[in-house]
Design an enzyme around this catalytic site. Sequence first.
Site, short mmCIF file in Angstrom:
data_model
loop_
_atom_site.label_atom_id
_atom_site.label_comp_id
_atom_site.label_asym_id
_atom_site.label_seq_id
_atom_site.Cartn_x
_atom_site.Cartn_y
_atom_site.Cartn_z
N GLU A 1 -6.96 -0.23 14.74
CA GLU A 1 -7.53 -1.28 13.88
C GLU A 1 -6.57 -2.46 13.67
OE1 GLU A 1 -8.61 0.26 10.05
OE2 GLU A 1 -8.78 -1.74 9.16
N ARG B 1 0.41 -6.44 12.17
CA ARG B 1 0.08 -5.51 13.24
C ARG B 1 -0.33 -6.26 14.52
NH1 ARG B 1 -3.78 -0.33 11.97
NH2 ARG B 1 -2.09 0.35 10.56
N SER C 1 -10.70 -6.06 9.81
CA SER C 1 -11.78 -5.37 9.13
C SER C 1 -12.57 -6.43 8.39
CB SER C 1 -11.15 -4.39 8.15
OG SER C 1 -12.13 -3.61 7.56
N ARG D 1 2.51 1.25 10.40
CA ARG D 1 1.90 1.51 9.09
C ARG D 1 3.02 1.54 8.06
NH1 ARG D 1 -2.94 3.96 7.68
NH2 ARG D 1 -3.26 4.69 9.80
N ARG E 1 0.85 -1.21 0.00
CA ARG E 1 0.00 0.00 0.00
C ARG E 1 0.87 1.24 0.00
NH1 ARG E 1 -4.89 -1.76 4.22
NH2 ARG E 1 -5.31 -3.73 3.14
#
Length: 400
Positions: free
Chosen positions: A333, A372, A336, A261, A246
């Site tokens: 988070e 994560r 999801s 991240r 990403r």
Amino acid sequence: MIDLRAARADPEGFRVAVERKGGGEPFDRLMAVDAHWRELIPQVDELRGRQKLKGKPTPEQVEELKQVKADLQRLEAELAEAESEREELLRLVPNPPHESVPDEATGDAEGDVVREVGERPQLADPKEHLELGRYEMERGARLSGSRFGYIVGDAARLSLALYFWALDRVSAQGFEPVIPPVLVREEAMYGTGFFPAERFEIYEIADEGLYLTGTSEVALAGLHMSEILDADELPLRYTAFSTNFRREAGAAGRDTRGMFRVHQFNKVEMFAYVLPEESWDEHERLLEIEESLARELGLPYRVVNIEARELSAAAAKRYDIEAWFPSQERYREITSASNTTDYQARRLGIRYRGDGGTEYIHTLNGTAVTDRWALAILENFQGEVPEVLREFGAPERVRA
RNA sequence: GGAGGGGUGGCAGAGCGGUCGAAUGCGGCGGUCUCGAAAACCGUUUCGGGCCUCUGGGUCCGACGAGGGUUCAAAUCCCUCCCCCUCCGCCA
């Protein structure tokens, strides 16, 4: 994409729903272009019908047919323009959110907090993951740039154990393990709804016309693209391990410390193809599997029902699990789970054959674990590793 | 990377530029026969869209890998792209 026929039947209802995700404007234009298209299509069909002959035409007929052709060329050009405009707009209109999706967040979350589970550790001076495990950020940056890191030693063993543990637990729930391609064509990106909305997030291999996937959801949705499945082989459930890429283009300045991240991370993903009437149950099921994973590790977490404006184009509803991160003193988070209903299926042409003919299936995706999770484990237990991960190769304790 | 061959219905496999949504075989479904089944025989069997509809369907249009082009007319001719196969080279 949305169901055009359903939208025509209830344009006001659709308009209201879609506007909750900010899609009202393209929806209005879509309805206008569609109305024009529907004016043109009978005219074109009529001319095409006249063009059809049984055998060789007489010279007089040829003259007549030439006139038909001229009219047809003009109308077909107009139709083609309406069609391509309609295509484009159809790509822009998001999947309407489910009624249970909130419009406004209740507190600090991006939606309604459904529940909080587990106890947050009482830590006087919690260490962050960079102090607890060996994450080589500077060397990663030297090699590849910022937001790249090496995961080394115990931390690497912990991550690998997490993937195997998650694959074990999820496949026990009937999900078939998959190692998918991470480079895909543009059509897979459009089909899953990442294009055009999130194009800025995706790495492109321009020479080849290929794109690096930000999640194996793309490859798993693409697994059955343009297929007609038998109703009795549904549901189809898959779980994939893959590396995800990403650009994090919209996250400048956020979460810049450590591995939290990064541009590249690993993930075990769940994906399901189900009958339309079963997708809401399946969505709850995906959430329950995710929660069971978090509970088994003893992570303190909360479940968030994400608000409409934060949903992706494809998602009709999404639950996030957020784990407590002591060093940040907040929930972040870690999973999801989305029900994309028939939105991806329409774009990818995935249908099933049932008693009532062929119909689009529903697709859902949810995170099992990501890198994560290793950070959440390190921070909550300050280096201790949950017992359950040992048999999957994790060390008893992670040292930096 | 180089050289060839090929993409047609669930599968296999035909298809002189018009009468081809497409022969034939297999498979599927329904029926006849049978105590039942098999075999045999008969029938049926793609998807999308517009309009109409007594919601059973009817009707017209589109689709033969994808997109363009030639033509009054394209599965059939031309161009571009994608995919598959064979041989050579390279490679974990």
